[in-house]
Scaffold this active site. Structure first.
Site: not given
Ligand code: PGA
Length: 265
Positions: A164-166, A183
């Site tokens: 769950n990226e920013p 990432t």
């Protein structure tokens, strides 16, 4: 008589999530392994399965090593454990060296007595048209198993949990996501070069993670110190997904001294 005053715990005034600091990764991992073992044994006594949410990456390797040791030397059994992994690259062959399916077999599943039917990991091999359905089924299987009793997490340098990226919303569920460049750079060491790092991944969502009954996030090393401070001390924000864990009432961060170095306490 004057009232006894409790010792002042400075951490309370700055930290919005309880943080346990250990001198090193090994001690922290043993602490987490003991919690997992206690939960498995408690559930076993109650004749219930134990549902674990599991993570990959460099962070949990020493945790899996300790659980394998407990299996071999202390008869800790995983026969009544059901697991759901957080994420997997997309697309990727399940047996590719870098796949998280392969990682879990190598570091954990092949070395303990877990039943293959109880293992769940997002599938990086399915065709694109099936992804939405695969993600919906993943959520359904978690519910059918009774929900996750304990979710283990790492934290990315950019604050991600799972993949769950920013920008990931607090209501997000299992889905396909585009990996941040940061990432892909951080994980490039697993691949021949950065261009081979997949651009996509399937990840449990933030809401999937927050529905777990208990959450333990681990972080080791100075590279995590800055983001750890943000997640623990600043207001929660989708820009630092780990900070959204402030909205859960049974979450603990288990860290080493290097990762804790920037906490204000
Ligand atoms: P790492 O990654 O365990 O390899 O540091 C953590 C994460 O990206 O969640």
């Amino acid at each position: 008589m004057p009232k006894k005053t409790a010792p002042i715990d400075l951490s309370d005034s700055f930290e919005k999530i309880p943080v346990h600091i250990f001198s090193d990764q090994k001690d922290g991992s043993v602490f987490v392994a003991k919690q997992i073992a206690a939960l498995i044994r408690l559930k076993q006594q109650q004749k219930q399965t134990c549902v674990l949410g599991l993570a990959t990456g460099s962070t949990p390797k020493s945790l899996y090593a300790e659980l394998v040791r407990m299996h071999r030397e202390e008869k800790l059994s995983f026969r009544h454990v059901i697991t759901f992994n957080l994420d997997e690259y997309y697309p990727i062959d399940n047996d590719a060296l870098q796949s998280y399916n392969r990682f879990m077999k190598t570091h954990f599943f092949d070395q303990v007595d877990i039943l293959p039917k109880n293992i769940h990991i997002p599938n990086g091999e399915i065709n694109k048209e099936s992804i939405k359905d695969h993600c919906r089924q993943y959520e359904r299987k978690i519910k059918e198993a009774g929900g996750i009793d304990l979710q283990v997490l790492g934290i990315g340098n950019n604050g991600h949990i799972g993949f769950n990226e920013p920008g990931s919303g607090i209501y997000s569920k299992t889905r396909l996501i585009t990996l941040d460049n940061s990432t892909r750079i951080a994980n490039a060491y697993e691949f021949a070069n950065i261009s081979e790092v997949p651009r996509l991944a399937i990840t449990m969502g933030i809401s999937t993670i927050l529905q777990s009954r208990k959450i333990i996030l681990m972080a080791w090393g100075s590279a995590k110190a800055a983001v750890l401070k943000k997640a623990v001390e600043d207001d929660d924000t989708e820009q630092v997904p780990a900070s959204l864990l402030q909205n859960h009432d049974d979450v603990t961060f288990v860290v080493d001294e290097a990762a804790a170095a920037e906490l204000t306490r």
